[in-house]
Design a protein around this motif. Structure first.
Motif, PDB file in Angstrom:
ATOM      1  N   ASN A   1       0.794  -1.210   0.045  1.00 12.37           N
ATOM      2  CA  ASN A   1       0.078  -0.078   0.080  1.00 12.37           C
ATOM      3  C   ASN A   1       0.802   1.178  -0.062  1.00 12.37           C
ATOM      4  OD1 ASN A   1      -2.250   1.761   0.322  1.00 12.37           O
ATOM      5  ND2 ASN A   1      -2.138   1.512   2.408  1.00 12.37           N
ATOM      6  N   HIS A   2       1.327   1.667  -1.260  1.00 13.58           N
ATOM      7  CA  HIS A   2       2.172   2.676  -1.211  1.00 13.58           C
ATOM      8  C   HIS A   2       1.520   3.793  -2.398  1.00 13.58           C
ATOM      9  CE1 HIS A   2       4.143   1.070  -5.068  1.00 13.58           C
ATOM     10  NE2 HIS A   2       4.204  -0.010  -4.002  1.00 13.58           N
ATOM     11  N   SER A   3       1.817   4.960  -2.310  1.00 12.84           N
ATOM     12  CA  SER A   3       1.324   5.951  -3.342  1.00 12.84           C
ATOM     13  C   SER A   3       2.056   5.503  -4.742  1.00 12.84           C
ATOM     14  CB  SER A   3       1.700   7.329  -3.135  1.00 12.84           C
ATOM     15  OG  SER A   3       0.934   7.696  -1.949  1.00 12.84           O
ATOM     16  N   THR A   4       0.993   5.462  -5.712  1.00 14.47           N
ATOM     17  CA  THR A   4       1.649   5.377  -7.033  1.00 14.47           C
ATOM     18  C   THR A   4       1.230   6.715  -8.114  1.00 14.47           C
ATOM     19  OG1 THR A   4      -0.238   4.143  -7.834  1.00 14.47           O
ATOM     20  CG2 THR A   4       1.668   2.838  -7.227  1.00 14.47           C
ATOM     21  N   TYR A   5       1.759   7.019  -8.968  1.00 11.78           N
ATOM     22  CA  TYR A   5       1.468   8.128  -9.750  1.00 11.78           C
ATOM     23  C   TYR A   5       1.052   7.812 -11.245  1.00 11.78           C
ATOM     24  CZ  TYR A   5       3.187   9.911  -5.372  1.00 11.78           C
ATOM     25  OH  TYR A   5       3.061  10.309  -3.847  1.00 11.78           O
ATOM     26  N   GLY A   6       0.727   6.662 -11.563  1.00 12.93           N
ATOM     27  CA  GLY A   6       0.514   6.349 -12.838  1.00 12.93           C
ATOM     28  C   GLY A   6       1.737   6.293 -13.614  1.00 12.93           C
ATOM     29  N   PHE A   7       1.531   6.767 -14.669  1.00 11.39           N
ATOM     30  CA  PHE A   7       2.672   6.723 -15.879  1.00 11.39           C
ATOM     31  C   PHE A   7       4.198   7.107 -15.213  1.00 11.39           C
ATOM     32  CE2 PHE A   7       5.692   8.480 -19.091  1.00 11.39           C
ATOM     33  CZ  PHE A   7       6.013   7.274 -19.733  1.00 11.39           C
TER      34      PHE A   7
END
Length: 199
Positions: free
Chosen positions: A103-109
């Motif tokens: 569960n960590h932040s992702t920023y798409g591409f």
């Protein structure tokens, strides 16, 4: 908000739990009206356990509670979206989510691009990789490239060619991600600083 708890014979509606910060889906549970009211009152996510046939507050045994932040109801009034801040892993198997994902932040591409940059940094074949060659030349060259791209963005911002402005902006962001990596940071570190300022 009128939740249709009577749509199903058991009086339950699905409750999708989403991390309020990372936006990752953590788990799916079920709530009846009593569970929903208790969730709102205690600010800790409470379900109706179909196996135990009783109310069950997430983390009542493990301590891995879900702190309520907000909630929404879908267009048919029969599914809840619960935004929560988890304390510890959500899944009973010890993983962050019930899908076994971190569960960590992702920023798409942009997160994909960060992974590519990291891979190129660790690659020994700089002849074939612009990114690897930049890392080989060191922090001064990388910082210089960011400066050059920033100037080009400013120049294009004063012009009327939107395509050039967008392309130079992409170059700036790309080289900035390389600089972050060279300094041992990621986009997530910058987002954390911005979040702290926002609060």
């Amino acid at each position: 908000m009128n939740i249709d708890f009577n749509k199903n014979k058991d009086g339950l509606v699905p409750a999708i739990i989403q991390d309020a910060k990372t936006k990752n889906v953590l788990m799916l549970g079920y709530m009846n009206n009593e569970a929903f009211e208790k969730t709102k009152a205690t600010k800790q996510v409470t379900f109706f356990s179909r196996s135990k046939q009783r109310l069950w507050t997430k983390g009542e045994e493990s301590g891995n509670i879900l702190n309520l932040v907000d909630y929404k109801i879908d267009c048919d009034n029969d599914t809840l979206l619960i935004f929560a801040n988890p304390e510890g892993p959500t899944c009973h198997k010890g993983t962050d989510t019930c899908w076994g994902e971190d569960n960590h932040s992702t920023y798409g591409f942009l997160s994909t691009l960060e992974q590519v940059i990291e891979k190129r940094q660790n690659s020994a074949q700089s002849d074939d990789s612009y990114v690897a060659s930049l890392f080989e030349k060191g922090i001064n060259k990388i910082a210089q490239k960011v400066g050059e791209e920033a100037v080009e963005v400013v120049i294009e911002a004063k012009d009327d060619d939107d395509d050039l402005f967008l392309n130079e902006s992409a170059d700036l962001l790309f080289h900035y991600l390389i600089l972050l990596r060279a300094k041992g940071f990621q986009l997530d570190d910058i987002v954390k600083v911005l979040n702290e300022r926002h609060q």
